[in-house]
Design an enzyme around this catalytic site. Sequence first.
Site, mmCIF file in Angstrom:
data_model
loop_
_atom_site.group_PDB
_atom_site.id
_atom_site.type_symbol
_atom_site.label_atom_id
_atom_site.label_comp_id
_atom_site.label_asym_id
_atom_site.label_seq_id
_atom_site.Cartn_x
_atom_site.Cartn_y
_atom_site.Cartn_z
ATOM 1 N N SER A 48 21.105 41.694 -42.092
ATOM 2 C CA SER A 48 21.857 41.206 -43.257
ATOM 3 C C SER A 48 21.606 42.082 -44.495
ATOM 4 O O SER A 48 22.323 41.970 -45.482
ATOM 5 C CB SER A 48 21.500 39.743 -43.568
ATOM 6 N N HIS A 49 20.592 42.957 -44.437
ATOM 7 C CA HIS A 49 20.300 43.818 -45.589
ATOM 8 C C HIS A 49 20.145 45.286 -45.197
ATOM 9 O O HIS A 49 19.466 46.051 -45.872
ATOM 10 C CB HIS A 49 19.079 43.295 -46.351
ATOM 11 N N ASP A 190 23.815 36.411 -44.497
ATOM 12 C CA ASP A 190 24.095 35.811 -43.187
ATOM 13 C C ASP A 190 25.327 34.907 -43.244
ATOM 14 O O ASP A 190 26.054 34.780 -42.256
ATOM 15 C CB ASP A 190 22.870 35.039 -42.681
HETATM 16 P P1 NDP Z 1 14.779 34.482 -41.666
HETATM 17 O O1 NDP Z 1 15.008 33.024 -41.858
HETATM 18 O O2 NDP Z 1 15.470 35.177 -40.585
HETATM 19 O O3 NDP Z 1 13.211 34.731 -41.462
HETATM 20 C C1 NDP Z 1 12.305 34.295 -42.441
HETATM 21 C C2 NDP Z 1 10.884 34.580 -41.982
HETATM 22 O O4 NDP Z 1 10.555 33.716 -40.902
HETATM 23 C C3 NDP Z 1 10.697 36.008 -41.450
HETATM 24 O O5 NDP Z 1 9.438 36.466 -41.842
HETATM 25 C C4 NDP Z 1 10.810 35.814 -39.941
HETATM 26 O O6 NDP Z 1 10.110 36.797 -39.186
HETATM 27 C C5 NDP Z 1 10.183 34.463 -39.758
HETATM 28 N N1 NDP Z 1 10.644 33.737 -38.593
HETATM 29 C C6 NDP Z 1 11.927 33.591 -38.187
HETATM 30 N N2 NDP Z 1 11.970 32.832 -37.075
HETATM 31 C C7 NDP Z 1 10.682 32.521 -36.760
HETATM 32 C C8 NDP Z 1 10.076 31.778 -35.727
HETATM 33 N N3 NDP Z 1 10.793 31.196 -34.773
HETATM 34 N N4 NDP Z 1 8.744 31.678 -35.696
HETATM 35 C C9 NDP Z 1 7.981 32.276 -36.660
HETATM 36 N N5 NDP Z 1 8.503 32.980 -37.675
HETATM 37 C C10 NDP Z 1 9.835 33.102 -37.728
HETATM 38 O O7 NDP Z 1 15.034 35.278 -43.044
HETATM 39 P P2 NDP Z 1 15.975 34.884 -44.256
HETATM 40 O O8 NDP Z 1 17.327 34.598 -43.713
HETATM 41 O O9 NDP Z 1 15.331 33.840 -45.073
HETATM 42 O O10 NDP Z 1 16.008 36.244 -45.073
HETATM 43 C C11 NDP Z 1 16.638 37.384 -44.492
HETATM 44 C C12 NDP Z 1 16.456 38.605 -45.345
HETATM 45 O O11 NDP Z 1 17.286 38.528 -46.482
HETATM 46 C C13 NDP Z 1 15.057 38.882 -45.877
HETATM 47 O O12 NDP Z 1 14.697 40.206 -45.539
HETATM 48 C C14 NDP Z 1 15.174 38.757 -47.391
HETATM 49 O O13 NDP Z 1 14.322 39.627 -48.121
HETATM 50 C C15 NDP Z 1 16.628 39.157 -47.565
HETATM 51 N N6 NDP Z 1 17.151 38.653 -48.823
HETATM 52 C C16 NDP Z 1 17.231 39.526 -49.879
HETATM 53 C C17 NDP Z 1 17.685 39.105 -51.098
HETATM 54 C C18 NDP Z 1 17.729 40.019 -52.263
HETATM 55 O O14 NDP Z 1 17.995 39.567 -53.367
HETATM 56 N N7 NDP Z 1 17.480 41.278 -52.100
HETATM 57 C C19 NDP Z 1 18.130 37.711 -51.305
HETATM 58 C C20 NDP Z 1 17.967 36.883 -50.138
HETATM 59 C C21 NDP Z 1 17.503 37.344 -48.950
HETATM 60 P P3 NDP Z 1 10.943 38.106 -38.650
HETATM 61 O O15 NDP Z 1 11.306 38.846 -39.898
HETATM 62 O O16 NDP Z 1 9.983 38.834 -37.781
HETATM 63 O O17 NDP Z 1 12.132 37.561 -37.922
HETATM 64 O O1 PYC Z 2 21.600 37.729 -48.814
HETATM 65 O O2 PYC Z 2 21.263 36.107 -50.232
HETATM 66 C C1 PYC Z 2 21.398 37.305 -49.973
HETATM 67 C C2 PYC Z 2 21.297 38.292 -51.071
HETATM 68 C C3 PYC Z 2 21.457 38.094 -52.388
HETATM 69 C C4 PYC Z 2 21.259 39.287 -53.012
HETATM 70 C C5 PYC Z 2 20.988 40.201 -52.060
HETATM 71 N N1 PYC Z 2 21.015 39.580 -50.869
#
Ligand code: NDP
Ligand code: PYC
Length: 341
Positions: A48-49, A190
């Site tokens: 997603s990023h 996502d």
């Molecule tokens: P996920 O919900 O996919 O995962 C969150 C965390 O939980 C990760 O560390 C993941 O490990 C872990 N995890 C997932 N499934 C399991 C499981 N079954 N058991 C144990 N641990 C688990 O991530 P998000 O959707 O919350 O975020 C996705 C990405 O989006 C991130 O990289 C975040 O930095 C990015 N993002 C960036 C933003 C920005 O402003 N730049 C804003 C919002 C999000 P693993 O990674 O190994 O799967």
């Molecule tokens: O996936 O929520 C997101 C996000 C916001 C800014 C960058 N990524």
Amino acid sequence: MERDGLRLAYPDLVERIRPIFERNGCSPGVARLLAENCAAAERDGAHSHGLFRLKGYVSTLNADGWVDGRAVPKVEDAAPGFLRIDGRNGFTVPALAAGRALAVEKTRANGVCILAIRNSHHLGALSLDVEPFAEEGLVALAFINSMRAVVPHGGRRAVFGTNPIAFASPRAKGLPFVFDQATSVMANGDVQIAAREGRALPPGTGIDRNGEPTTHPKALLDGGALNAFGGYKGATLAMMVEILCAALVGGKFSHEVDLAAHPGAATPHTGQSFILIDPACGRGALPGFAERVEELIAEIHAAGQERLPGDRRHAARETSERAGILVGREMLAAIDAMAAG
Ligand code: NDP
Ligand code: PYC
């Protein structure tokens, strides 16, 4: 070329996408850092990023001055344990790169350092920002706010960003322990991917523009909002991220980011903060930090949790390093079109 696409080594993928950033107004240094960031997210399976965001970078760089791809960040040594960086309306990745070495030096000298970045744009995976600190023996916590997309608990419209929190800690064995999670039920990226693929969202993901629950990604994206994860507890963490990334660093709250006046803008113009800790500082005769982390992990595994946060990304990285990063045919065509202008 495989049936599904092409497998590229990380440096080759960086070189393939770097011209996209240069063509669209980034300085060579910024173009390299952003290309590395996108390629590394893809390598780690943070789809997603990763490459998915290239289109957003391009439209943002062309959105009437919304972001400056040539900005030179200003590093301000605010106090022994506090480093401020003005991103000068550029991207956060180069702002972090500009202050990184001094932040590590200060952390080692003081045991702790706050790194506060403002006036910057972040469209990447936060794990990539924290893991290198842990590789140097530090504990790192990172926070970033974005643009309004998450409804406060019980509310009817968005106030918070998806506001992820990432953490990295050295381990005695192997790669650092890393988690990286949005404080929303899912990342906005996502939701966009689900909308593109025509997939419904799980119940409880968010609300539509009228404040009613929806499982339609397009209804959520069109004026609706995501829920915070874990009800009021997640919403409280999202609020904390706003305080740490806006009030503390001198940046905007997510609800203050107005993309509307800049058609094509996709990056939040906000702030990012880090808390860096040197676990070796002042330990004296205490047991080794990394060994204690390892003991905790052993106990978690013994209790039955096999997969730790970060395991999937590290496994994806291992596969990418061994076999190459798989880039699908459609994405490859899009990359080449964007690189050709
Ligand atoms: P996920 O919900 O996919 O995962 C969150 C965390 O939980 C990760 O560390 C993941 O490990 C872990 N995890 C997932 N499934 C399991 C499981 N079954 N058991 C144990 N641990 C688990 O991530 P998000 O959707 O919350 O975020 C996705 C990405 O989006 C991130 O990289 C975040 O930095 C990015 N993002 C960036 C933003 C920005 O402003 N730049 C804003 C919002 C999000 P693993 O990674 O190994 O799967
Ligand atoms: O996936 O929520 C997101 C996000 C916001 C800014 C960058 N990524």
